[in-house]
Design a protein around this motif. Structure first.
Motif, short mmCIF file in Angstrom:
data_model
loop_
_atom_site.label_atom_id
_atom_site.label_comp_id
_atom_site.label_asym_id
_atom_site.label_seq_id
_atom_site.Cartn_x
_atom_site.Cartn_y
_atom_site.Cartn_z
N ILE A 140 0.84 -1.20 0.00
CA ILE A 140 0.00 0.00 0.00
C ILE A 140 0.88 1.25 0.00
CG2 ILE A 140 -1.69 1.33 1.33
CD1 ILE A 140 -2.77 -1.36 2.38
N VAL A 141 1.91 1.25 0.83
CA VAL A 141 2.83 2.40 0.90
C VAL A 141 3.51 2.62 -0.44
CG1 VAL A 141 4.91 3.31 1.97
CG2 VAL A 141 3.23 2.13 3.35
N ALA A 142 4.00 1.53 -1.05
CA ALA A 142 4.66 1.66 -2.34
C ALA A 142 3.73 2.25 -3.39
CB ALA A 142 5.17 0.29 -2.80
N GLY A 143 2.47 1.79 -3.41
CA GLY A 143 1.50 2.35 -4.35
C GLY A 143 1.24 3.82 -4.10
N GLN A 144 1.13 4.20 -2.83
CA GLN A 144 0.91 5.61 -2.49
C GLN A 144 2.10 6.47 -2.91
OE1 GLN A 144 0.07 5.43 1.72
NE2 GLN A 144 -2.14 5.31 1.38
N CYS A 145 3.32 5.97 -2.70
CA CYS A 145 4.51 6.74 -3.06
C CYS A 145 4.64 6.88 -4.58
CB CYS A 145 5.76 6.08 -2.48
SG CYS A 145 5.91 6.25 -0.69
N LEU A 167 -4.73 4.83 -7.35
CA LEU A 167 -3.86 4.15 -6.39
C LEU A 167 -3.81 2.66 -6.67
CD1 LEU A 167 -2.21 3.99 -3.78
CD2 LEU A 167 -4.37 3.96 -2.51
N GLN A 168 -4.96 2.08 -7.02
CA GLN A 168 -5.01 0.64 -7.29
C GLN A 168 -4.10 0.25 -8.45
OE1 GLN A 168 -7.68 2.49 -6.38
NE2 GLN A 168 -7.84 1.44 -4.40
N ALA A 169 -4.02 1.11 -9.48
CA ALA A 169 -3.15 0.81 -10.61
C ALA A 169 -1.68 0.80 -10.19
CB ALA A 169 -3.37 1.83 -11.73
N TRP A 170 -1.29 1.76 -9.34
CA TRP A 170 0.09 1.81 -8.88
C TRP A 170 0.41 0.62 -7.98
CZ3 TRP A 170 3.18 4.40 -11.66
CH2 TRP A 170 2.80 5.61 -12.24
#
Length: 457
Positions: A140-145, A167-170
């Motif tokens: 989740i953190v990696a996607g947010q970053c 966010l889901q795509a990242w």
């Protein structure tokens, strides 16, 4: 490790085991299929593994938020105490290497040698809970970053706009990258990656310190910063519990015996040095980041402190990149216990690591794992809630409690040492329960306020 008898001298001589015996592909309940044990890693490799395992951006960045709900005094005390206790318990765990004449390459095998099947399966349960929960959280953190980095240079793009990327795509992009790296067969094959990740850890911590000082002085009206713990009595209590879970997460390490299995020479001395070096870096950097972030923003600090920073944009981008790179190594190490549990049943020990069957089985296991973790992270991307939950019910038992229980069982200890040890066990058992209650309350609140697959950032 098998032995040969030296009748002339009355000694047992160790012969060098084969790769299969050492655990390239072990049998269930014996050696680990996670690691090709070459015994070549040095203390700084071990320290690098430990820093990469523990000091993730998901561990650093919520600490100012934890301080905001504990206050200055309690925040410093609980963070310092957690660091010293886990350093101590890690030394105890490292000292159990070869306690019964055998070198145990997995935490569960070590516990099984001391407490039998109950110890083996208890560690399996908590290790899988912590490992899977950790990877869910840091994905989740990696996607947010990644999303924050993209939006930093595309400010016109909103999540629902024509050029927006959700966010889901990242989260899915990060999962795909991890699937590729997951085809590497063992922890030793990650050591160069993890040394780079350790450097990123240090850079992330230094960057957070610098950005906290800069933003606290130039981007924040100091007259509006409050250090009072705000809210009604009941929310305050839940937030204190929640914060204790965050601090427990910050020192999460569930695979120290697996790391110890990779080192050469006197494994105890090597690990003592590696653990001590790792924890010196961890505790000092944690304390600096927590204090600086809390000073800069006070009670209003973000659950992920980087999202409180405004300027300069170049440094902000660097922090996002350091965070993602560090998470890559951490994610891989924490995935290995789950992979290994499946590999015990699916891989063929009489074939090579890169045989067609074993490569295919590895690909199947890792694909299923990544698909499940990615789906859950995309569905309920509540980063802070999972940090506290995993810290409370996964890392606290594995890092604060079980090492002492195992060590107490193995030998006779002085009354004072035993009293101190059992006080630690009782105290952190209470902390685990409190952290679990606080995190579950936070998850319930978020589920009530957000839809599934919410694009939160």
């Amino acid at each position: 490790m098998s032995k040969l008898n030296d009748s002339a001298h009355g000694n047992d001589l160790e012969r060098k085991p084969s790769k299969v015996e050492e655990g390239v592909i072990g049998k269930h309940g014996s050696t680990s299929p996670l690691i090709e044990i070459t015994h070549n890693d040095k203390w700084y490799h071990a320290g690098g593994h430990i820093c990469t395992i523990i000091a993730t951006p998901a561990a650093y960045a919520p600490l100012p938020f934890a301080f905001a709900h504990l206050g200055w005094e309690a925040g410093v005390i609980f963070l310092l105490l957690a660091g010293l206790v886990t350093w101590y318990t890690s030394l105890l765990l490292a000292s159990l290497d070869r306690h019964d004449g055998k070198r145990h390459t997995r935490y569960c095998d070590l516990a099984g040698s001391i407490y039998g099947k109950g110890g083996y399966w208890s560690v399996i349960f908590f290790q899988q809970l912590a490992s899977i929960g950790n990877n869910l959280t840091i994905q989740i953190v990696a996607g947010q970053c990644l999303k924050a980095l993209y939006r930093l240079y595309h400010p016109e793009c909103e999540p629902t706009g024509a050029c927006g990327i959700s966010l889901q795509a990242w989260i899915a992009v990060f999962g795909a990258s991890q699937l590729i790296l997951s085809q590497l067969p063992d922890i030793s094959s990650l050591r160069e990656i993890n040394l780079v990740c350790t450097l990123c850890t240090v850079c992330f911590a230094v960057g957070c310190l610098a950005m906290s000082i800069y933003n606290g002085n130039t981007q924040v009206d100091r007259s509006t910063v409050s250090y009072d713990v705000q809210g009604d009595a009941k929310p305050k209590i839940f937030n204190i519990m929640f914060s204790l879970g965050i601090i427990a997460f910050a020192f999460g390490d569930t695979i120290l015996p697996e790391v110890q299995a990779t080192v050469g020479g006197d494994s105890k001395k090597v690990m003592y040095k590696g653990v001590s070096c790792g924890y010196a870096i961890l505790l000092s950097s944690y304390m600096v980041v927590a204090i600086a972030g809390y000073w800069a923003f006070g009670f209003d600090v973000s659950p992920f402190v980087v999202f409180s920073f405004k300027e300069p944009s170049g440094m902000l981008a660097a922090l996002y990149i350091f965070a993602v790179l560090q998470i890559i190594g951490c994610y891989q190490i924490y995935a290995r216990p789950t992979f290994g549990f499946a590999y015990n049943y699916m891989l063929r020990p009489y074939e090579g690591v890169w045989s067609f069957h074993n490569v295919l089985m590895r690909a199947i296991v890792t694909t299923i794992y990544m698909a499940i973790i990615t789906l859950i992270a995309a569905m309920i991307p509540f980063f802070g809630d999972f940090v506290a939950f995993v810290g409370a019910i996964g890392f606290t038992p594995m890092d604060f409690i079980l090492p002492i229980i195992l060590w107490q069982k193995v030998g006779k200890h002085s009354l004072i040492v035993s009293i101190v040890n059992w006080c630690i066990v009782v105290f952190y058992s209470i902390i685990a329960i409190a952290g679990a209650i606080g995190s579950i309350q936070a998850i319930n609140a978020d589920l009530a306020n957000f839809n599934v697959f919410a694009d939160l950032f």
